[in-house]
Structures are given as C-alpha cells and as structure tokens.
Design an enzyme around this catalytic site. Structure first.
Site, short mmCIF file in Angstrom:
data_model
loop_
_atom_site.label_atom_id
_atom_site.label_comp_id
_atom_site.label_asym_id
_atom_site.label_seq_id
_atom_site.Cartn_x
_atom_site.Cartn_y
_atom_site.Cartn_z
N HIS A 188 -6.68 -10.41 -1.38
CA HIS A 188 -8.02 -10.44 -0.90
C HIS A 188 -8.37 -8.79 -0.73
CE1 HIS A 188 -6.41 -9.15 3.17
NE2 HIS A 188 -5.50 -10.25 2.98
N ASP A 189 -9.75 -8.39 -0.91
CA ASP A 189 -10.05 -7.10 -0.65
C ASP A 189 -9.51 -5.94 -1.82
OD1 ASP A 189 -12.02 -7.70 1.45
OD2 ASP A 189 -10.02 -8.24 2.36
N GLY B 125 -3.13 -7.66 0.26
CA GLY B 125 -4.14 -7.45 0.67
C GLY B 125 -4.87 -6.03 0.59
#
Length: 267
Positions: free
Chosen positions: A129-130, A147
């Site tokens: 994520h991200d 992440g």
C-alpha cells in the site's frame, strides 16, 4: 456476463467475471477464470492471463501484460485500514509476471499506490500500500516492497530483495539478490547482501547501458567516495557533495535526495 462498459474488440473468456462498474477499452483481453471488479478501468490492448483478479478502484493504462494469477488492487494489508476509498494507478506498457500482488493505498498514507510505465515485475513480486514506483524498473522474482516505499526510475531489485516500509530507492540504484534494505538508498548506488544490505559502489554498468558517459560516471563515483569511503561525518559528506554538485547535475540530484529524506540513509 455483466453490463460493464466494454469497447469494440474486447475479448473476454466465457469463464471470466466482469462486474457492471468495470470499463474495458478497445483490444483488452481477459483470460480464463479472471475477475475484473467494480470501478476498474483498463486501457487499450492490456491483456490478463488466466486466474487474474483486479479489484477497484483501480486504473490501468494501455498495453500492459498480466500473466496468470496476478492479484491486483486488493485491500491494503494494514490493520489501520477501515474500508475507506483508496486507489491503485498503473501506467502503460508494464509487464507483471505470475502471482504478482499489488495493493491499493491507505487513507493515512496518501490513498493511492502508483506504478509508472515500462516496468517489469517478475514472478511473486509484491508492491504494498501507498508505494510509488517510477518508470523502467525491474523487480526480479520475489522482490518485495513494504508500505509507503518510493522507487525512482531505472531501479533494479534482484531476486528476494526486501525493502522496509517508508524507505526510498533513488533512480538508477541496484539492490542485489537477497539484500534487505532498511534505509534510504541514494541514486546510482549498488547495495549488496550482508545481513541488512550495505552500499557496495555505484551501478556503473547499468549507467553505461543507459547512455551515461565517462565524465558523468566519474562524477558519481567521486560523490560515492565522499559519502561512503572518506570516513567523515554526514555533515562532512554533505559539504563535499555540495562542492561536487556545482559541476554535476547527477551529484546535485543525489544531494537533493539525501536532504529530502525522513529515514536514515543506508550507510
């Protein structure tokens, strides 16, 4: 099948499922037993091999290739995620080999995972994520981003390399097989396995292949020596890099990378 927005020339295997909110541009191919979810937009001539799943909100550009069993746009693997709207954006002409996994962003991390153009992500690679991935990168088998990792252009991650959350990998860096990176890697630097990865010179061979001439490479080598070989403090290294940056845009980019980081530099 569903009432998805499907352009002319799209080929969808009878066993695939395409949700009503999906949008498939001309020339898209969806293989056997694929799942294309709601709020997924796919650009022209992108191809999905068998058993791929794509969850939205996800936007995928044109001319991408997904081999079998890729899992794209899944929820972030973050305990703080509470179902907020978060997204994945993928550019053009990327290759994703078997069992790649790519997660959407988180509400607290910017909300969007992004992958640029012309990248190769080989089997079992993971983008969490991200993460923000640039262009022309190669992630070899089982390379993993935790992440919030940022990866510049023309980066190579060798097999089984692991990047700690919030780290940055500068443009043209090379991370060797099995290296675990827990700090920022400056542009042009090579990292080799030694417990956690440690800098081991610059990626001179890669730079030559990308058209860097001898003068540019020599300037980058001088910057590397100032940062990693001279033995002084970080303040001493910054002062020397500032001098070298006056005559080299590459050194200036390296110095800007160092000065803009939040995590410690890998040293």
């Amino acid at each position: 099948m569903s009432q998805a927005s499907v352009s002319p020339g799209v080929r969808i295997h009878p066993s695939a499922v395409v949700e009503p909110g999906a949008k498939l541009a001309a020339g898209v191919q969806v293989g056997a037993f694929c799942y294309i979810g709601d709020e997924v937009e796919v650009g022209e001539n992108t191809v999905f091999g068998p058993h791929c799943s794509v969850h939205g909100p996800t936007r995928i550009g044109r001319d991408n290739r997904f081999a079998g069993h890729c899992a794209v746009g899944g929820d972030p693997q973050d305990k703080k995620y509470r179902g907020e709207r978060v997204e994945l954006e993928i550019g053009d002409r990327n290759l994703f080999r078997e069992f790649c996994t790519i997660n959407r962003g988180t509400g607290g991390g910017g909300g969007v995972t992004r992958i640029g153009n012309d990248n190769w992500l080989l089997a079992y690679t993971h983008v969490a994520h991200d993460c923000q991935v640039g262009d022309h990168c190669v992630f070899s088998n089982n390379a993993t981003l935790a992440g919030h990792v940022t990866v510049g252009d023309h980066v190579i991650l060798s097999g089984f390399a692991g990047i700690h959350q919030f780290c940055r990998i500068g443009a043209h860096a090379f991370v060797g097989m099995g290296a675990f990176v827990n700090g920022d890697v400056p542009p042009f630097v090579m990292v080799a396995q030694e417990g956690y990865g440690r800098p081991r010179g610059i990626n001179s061979e890669g730079l030559k292949r990308r058209g860097f001439d001898a003068g540019r490479i020599a300037a980058i080598k001088r910057a590397y020596r100032a940062l990693y070989v001279a033995g002084g403090s970080m303040e001493d290294a910054r002062a020397r890099l500032a001098e070298l940056a006056e005559g080299s845009e590459d050194v200036r980019a390296l110095l800007e990378f160092i000065d803009s980081g939040e995590r410690p530099l890998l040293r």
